[in-house]
Design a protein around this motif. Structure first.
Motif, mmCIF file in Angstrom:
data_model
loop_
_atom_site.group_PDB
_atom_site.id
_atom_site.type_symbol
_atom_site.label_atom_id
_atom_site.label_comp_id
_atom_site.label_asym_id
_atom_site.label_seq_id
_atom_site.Cartn_x
_atom_site.Cartn_y
_atom_site.Cartn_z
ATOM 1 N N VAL A 58 -47.864 24.369 -43.962
ATOM 2 C CA VAL A 58 -47.786 25.830 -44.096
ATOM 3 C C VAL A 58 -46.337 26.286 -43.890
ATOM 4 C CG1 VAL A 58 -48.489 28.022 -43.049
ATOM 5 C CG2 VAL A 58 -50.199 26.260 -43.515
ATOM 6 N N ALA A 59 -45.656 25.714 -42.899
ATOM 7 C CA ALA A 59 -44.258 26.073 -42.649
ATOM 8 C C ALA A 59 -43.371 25.664 -43.823
ATOM 9 C CB ALA A 59 -43.775 25.418 -41.354
ATOM 10 N N VAL A 60 -43.589 24.474 -44.350
ATOM 11 C CA VAL A 60 -42.801 24.002 -45.491
ATOM 12 C C VAL A 60 -43.065 24.880 -46.712
ATOM 13 C CG1 VAL A 60 -42.474 22.088 -47.127
ATOM 14 C CG2 VAL A 60 -42.578 21.636 -44.674
ATOM 15 N N ALA A 61 -44.295 25.282 -46.920
ATOM 16 C CA ALA A 61 -44.627 26.157 -48.055
ATOM 17 C C ALA A 61 -43.886 27.490 -47.942
ATOM 18 C CB ALA A 61 -46.136 26.388 -48.122
ATOM 19 N N ALA A 62 -43.769 28.018 -46.723
ATOM 20 C CA ALA A 62 -43.047 29.277 -46.517
ATOM 21 C C ALA A 62 -41.559 29.108 -46.840
ATOM 22 C CB ALA A 62 -43.235 29.762 -45.085
ATOM 23 N N VAL A 63 -40.981 28.002 -46.385
ATOM 24 C CA VAL A 63 -39.566 27.735 -46.660
ATOM 25 C C VAL A 63 -39.357 27.538 -48.164
ATOM 26 C CG1 VAL A 63 -37.667 26.089 -46.288
ATOM 27 C CG2 VAL A 63 -39.121 26.785 -44.370
ATOM 28 N N ALA A 64 -40.252 26.811 -48.802
ATOM 29 C CA ALA A 64 -40.145 26.575 -50.248
ATOM 30 C C ALA A 64 -40.221 27.891 -51.018
ATOM 31 C CB ALA A 64 -41.241 25.618 -50.713
ATOM 32 N N ALA A 65 -41.123 28.765 -50.610
ATOM 33 C CA ALA A 65 -41.257 30.064 -51.284
ATOM 34 C C ALA A 65 -39.998 30.902 -51.094
ATOM 35 C CB ALA A 65 -42.480 30.803 -50.765
ATOM 36 N N ALA A 66 -39.458 30.910 -49.872
ATOM 37 C CA ALA A 66 -38.246 31.684 -49.593
ATOM 38 C C ALA A 66 -37.054 31.159 -50.379
ATOM 39 C CB ALA A 66 -37.945 31.656 -48.093
ATOM 40 N N ALA A 67 -37.033 29.853 -50.584
ATOM 41 C CA ALA A 67 -35.924 29.231 -51.317
ATOM 42 C C ALA A 67 -36.201 29.157 -52.821
ATOM 43 C CB ALA A 67 -35.677 27.824 -50.774
ATOM 44 N N THR A 68 -37.329 29.706 -53.244
ATOM 45 C CA THR A 68 -37.802 29.607 -54.634
ATOM 46 C C THR A 68 -37.678 28.178 -55.151
ATOM 47 O OG1 THR A 68 -35.692 30.299 -55.614
ATOM 48 C CG2 THR A 68 -37.317 32.028 -55.182
ATOM 49 N N MET A 69 -38.245 27.272 -54.363
ATOM 50 C CA MET A 69 -38.190 25.843 -54.668
ATOM 51 C C MET A 69 -39.609 25.294 -54.803
ATOM 52 S SD MET A 69 -35.957 23.174 -52.454
ATOM 53 C CE MET A 69 -35.863 21.463 -52.832
ATOM 54 N N ASN A 70 -39.769 24.288 -55.601
ATOM 55 C CA ASN A 70 -41.051 23.621 -55.768
ATOM 56 C C ASN A 70 -41.507 23.042 -54.432
ATOM 57 O OD1 ASN A 70 -42.382 20.804 -56.158
ATOM 58 N ND2 ASN A 70 -42.855 21.906 -58.047
ATOM 59 N N PHE A 71 -42.800 23.219 -54.116
ATOM 60 C CA PHE A 71 -43.341 22.754 -52.837
ATOM 61 C C PHE A 71 -43.122 21.256 -52.625
ATOM 62 C CE2 PHE A 71 -46.889 20.807 -50.514
ATOM 63 C CZ PHE A 71 -46.706 21.408 -49.280
ATOM 64 N N CYS A 72 -43.436 20.437 -53.626
ATOM 65 C CA CYS A 72 -43.286 18.978 -53.484
ATOM 66 C C CYS A 72 -41.833 18.588 -53.237
ATOM 67 C CB CYS A 72 -43.798 18.253 -54.726
ATOM 68 S SG CYS A 72 -45.558 17.965 -54.701
ATOM 69 N N ASP A 73 -40.919 19.223 -53.953
ATOM 70 C CA ASP A 73 -39.498 18.924 -53.766
ATOM 71 C C ASP A 73 -39.047 19.297 -52.356
ATOM 72 O OD1 ASP A 73 -39.377 18.009 -56.369
ATOM 73 O OD2 ASP A 73 -38.555 19.886 -57.163
ATOM 74 N N MET A 74 -39.500 20.465 -51.884
ATOM 75 C CA MET A 74 -39.129 20.901 -50.539
ATOM 76 C C MET A 74 -39.736 19.974 -49.493
ATOM 77 S SD MET A 74 -37.478 22.907 -48.526
ATOM 78 C CE MET A 74 -36.988 24.352 -49.449
ATOM 79 N N LEU A 75 -40.997 19.604 -49.673
ATOM 80 C CA LEU A 75 -41.659 18.718 -48.724
ATOM 81 C C LEU A 75 -40.933 17.374 -48.649
ATOM 82 C CD1 LEU A 75 -43.958 18.205 -46.739
ATOM 83 C CD2 LEU A 75 -45.401 17.556 -48.686
ATOM 84 N N ARG A 76 -40.588 16.829 -49.792
ATOM 85 C CA ARG A 76 -39.864 15.557 -49.831
ATOM 86 C C ARG A 76 -38.517 15.696 -49.103
ATOM 87 N NH1 ARG A 76 -39.867 14.987 -54.887
ATOM 88 N NH2 ARG A 76 -41.761 13.755 -54.983
ATOM 89 N N ALA A 77 -37.807 16.792 -49.350
ATOM 90 C CA ALA A 77 -36.491 16.997 -48.739
ATOM 91 C C ALA A 77 -36.581 17.119 -47.221
ATOM 92 C CB ALA A 77 -35.832 18.246 -49.330
ATOM 93 N N VAL A 78 -37.548 17.896 -46.730
ATOM 94 C CA VAL A 78 -37.626 18.071 -45.270
ATOM 95 C C VAL A 78 -38.135 16.804 -44.593
ATOM 96 C CG1 VAL A 78 -37.813 20.590 -45.352
ATOM 97 C CG2 VAL A 78 -39.884 19.225 -45.263
ATOM 98 N N ARG A 79 -39.003 16.066 -45.245
ATOM 99 C CA ARG A 79 -39.458 14.789 -44.675
ATOM 100 C C ARG A 79 -38.281 13.812 -44.584
ATOM 101 N NH1 ARG A 79 -44.541 15.079 -42.658
ATOM 102 N NH2 ARG A 79 -46.162 15.625 -44.126
ATOM 103 N N GLN A 80 -37.486 13.730 -45.655
ATOM 104 C CA GLN A 80 -36.339 12.825 -45.670
ATOM 105 C C GLN A 80 -35.287 13.238 -44.643
ATOM 106 O OE1 GLN A 80 -35.080 12.779 -49.778
ATOM 107 N NE2 GLN A 80 -36.612 11.240 -50.340
ATOM 108 N N ALA A 81 -35.207 14.535 -44.363
ATOM 109 C CA ALA A 81 -34.238 15.030 -43.385
ATOM 110 C C ALA A 81 -34.705 14.775 -41.958
ATOM 111 C CB ALA A 81 -33.993 16.521 -43.596
ATOM 112 N N GLY A 82 -35.963 14.390 -41.800
ATOM 113 C CA GLY A 82 -36.492 14.124 -40.466
ATOM 114 C C GLY A 82 -37.029 15.359 -39.772
ATOM 115 N N ALA A 83 -37.518 16.319 -40.552
ATOM 116 C CA ALA A 83 -38.058 17.554 -39.986
ATOM 117 C C ALA A 83 -39.279 17.270 -39.127
ATOM 118 C CB ALA A 83 -38.427 18.519 -41.107
#
Length: 94
Positions: free
Chosen positions: A54-79
């Motif tokens: 849910v938090a990642v979806a909010a960040v993705a929406a705010a950044a107007t970014m695809n959910f999967c791309d955002m999820l992959r990026a934050v996972r790789q960053a160690g969120a």
């Protein structure tokens, strides 16, 4: 649910994210499935994982970014998800 899991469909609804996006992330292995079964072979994830999505979806929406791309990026960053919220290490991005 009494076992500390929620259906993936409920997470998509709560996150105001398309089920297709969350389903695609699950199929790519970006979402940890806690159990699967029951009516329609429903996939369940832990409450902690649900809050993270849910938090990642909010960040993705705010950044107007695809959910999967955002999820992959934050996972790789160690969120991580803490009691304070979603923590994304800035050094891990980019």
């Amino acid at each position: 649910m009494s076992d500390g899991t929620v259906p993936l469909t409920d997470v998509a609804r709560t996150a105001a994210c398309s089920y297709t996006s969350i389903d695609q992330a699950a199929r790519k292995g970006l979402v940890e499935i806690a159990r699967q079964g029951g009516h329609g072979n429903t996939r369940h994830i832990t409450v902690g994982e649900a809050l993270f999505l849910v938090a990642v979806a909010a960040v993705a929406a705010a950044a107007t970014m695809n959910f999967c791309d955002m999820l992959r990026a934050v996972r790789q960053a160690g969120a991580t998800m803490t009691a304070e919220g979603l923590i994304i290490p800035v050094k891990g991005l980019g």
